[in-house]
Write an enzyme that holds these catalytic residues in place. Structure first.
Site, PDB file in Angstrom:
ATOM      1  N   GLY A  51      11.485  -1.321  -4.826  1.00  0.00           N
ATOM      2  CA  GLY A  51      11.239  -0.188  -5.721  1.00  0.00           C
ATOM      3  C   GLY A  51      11.595   1.150  -5.115  1.00  0.00           C
ATOM      4  N   GLU A  67       0.857   1.639  -0.344  1.00  0.00           N
ATOM      5  CA  GLU A  67       0.916   0.738  -1.497  1.00  0.00           C
ATOM      6  C   GLU A  67      -0.467   0.425  -2.082  1.00  0.00           C
ATOM      7  OE1 GLU A  67       3.580   0.288  -2.879  1.00  0.00           O
ATOM      8  OE2 GLU A  67       5.231  -0.057  -1.524  1.00  0.00           O
TER       9      GLU A  67
END
EC number: 4.3.2.8
Length: 156
Positions: A8, A82
């Site tokens: 990503g 994250e």
């Protein structure tokens, strides 16, 4: 060193790549490009257009991304970045090497020759059920034709 597969905003040319090359966060060495051996749904979701790989093996696409070798400091930074383990969970997944630049010992060359590596991947099992109905992507680009530009943390 651990292997991490990013799909990503941490990839080269994407909005958070700056963290991968910030040595104050630890070391991350680009090794090559790959894709998941199993299919997974890669969706762009939430009000900030964040890419999520839903941990639903066998559904979606072989997700494309980049393979990095990272030190313990970078791994800890990535866990925090994250939101692990609440937002994403870091698990080992099998990644097919598409293009290899990595250099190193015999283990590295043997792994690349075989074409499959085990890498840590940040995917999620903690998502709203409606995300399963979003469009699935095989590759992520913040400025892709989907029109869902990622919103940087500093802009939220």
């Amino acid at each position: 060193m651990a292997r991490v597969f990013v799909y990503g905003t941490l990839k080269k040319g994407q909005p958070n790549y700056k963290y991968m090359i910030n040595t104050a966060k630890g070391l991350a060495k680009f090794q090559g490009r790959g894709r998941t051996v199993e299919k997974y749904p890669l969706v762009i979701a939430g009000k900030y257009n964040i890419p999520y790989m839903l941990n639903i093996p066998g559904t979606g696409h072989h997700v494309a991304g980049e393979i990095y070798s990272v030190d313990e400091q970078m791994l800890q930074f990535l866990d925090e970045f994250e939101g692990c383990p609440d937002m994403y969970q870091r698990t080992l997944k099998r990644i097919e090497v598409v293009e290899w630049e990595g250099k190193g010992g015999t283990g590295e060359s043997r792994a690349s020759a075989e074409g499959i590596l085990e890498c840590f991947v940040y995917s999620t099992t903690t998502y709203p059920p409606e995300w399963v109905g979003l469009p699935y992507h095989d590759s992520y680009d913040s400025s892709g034709k989907h029109g869902l530009s990622y919103v940087l943390r500093e802009s939220r």
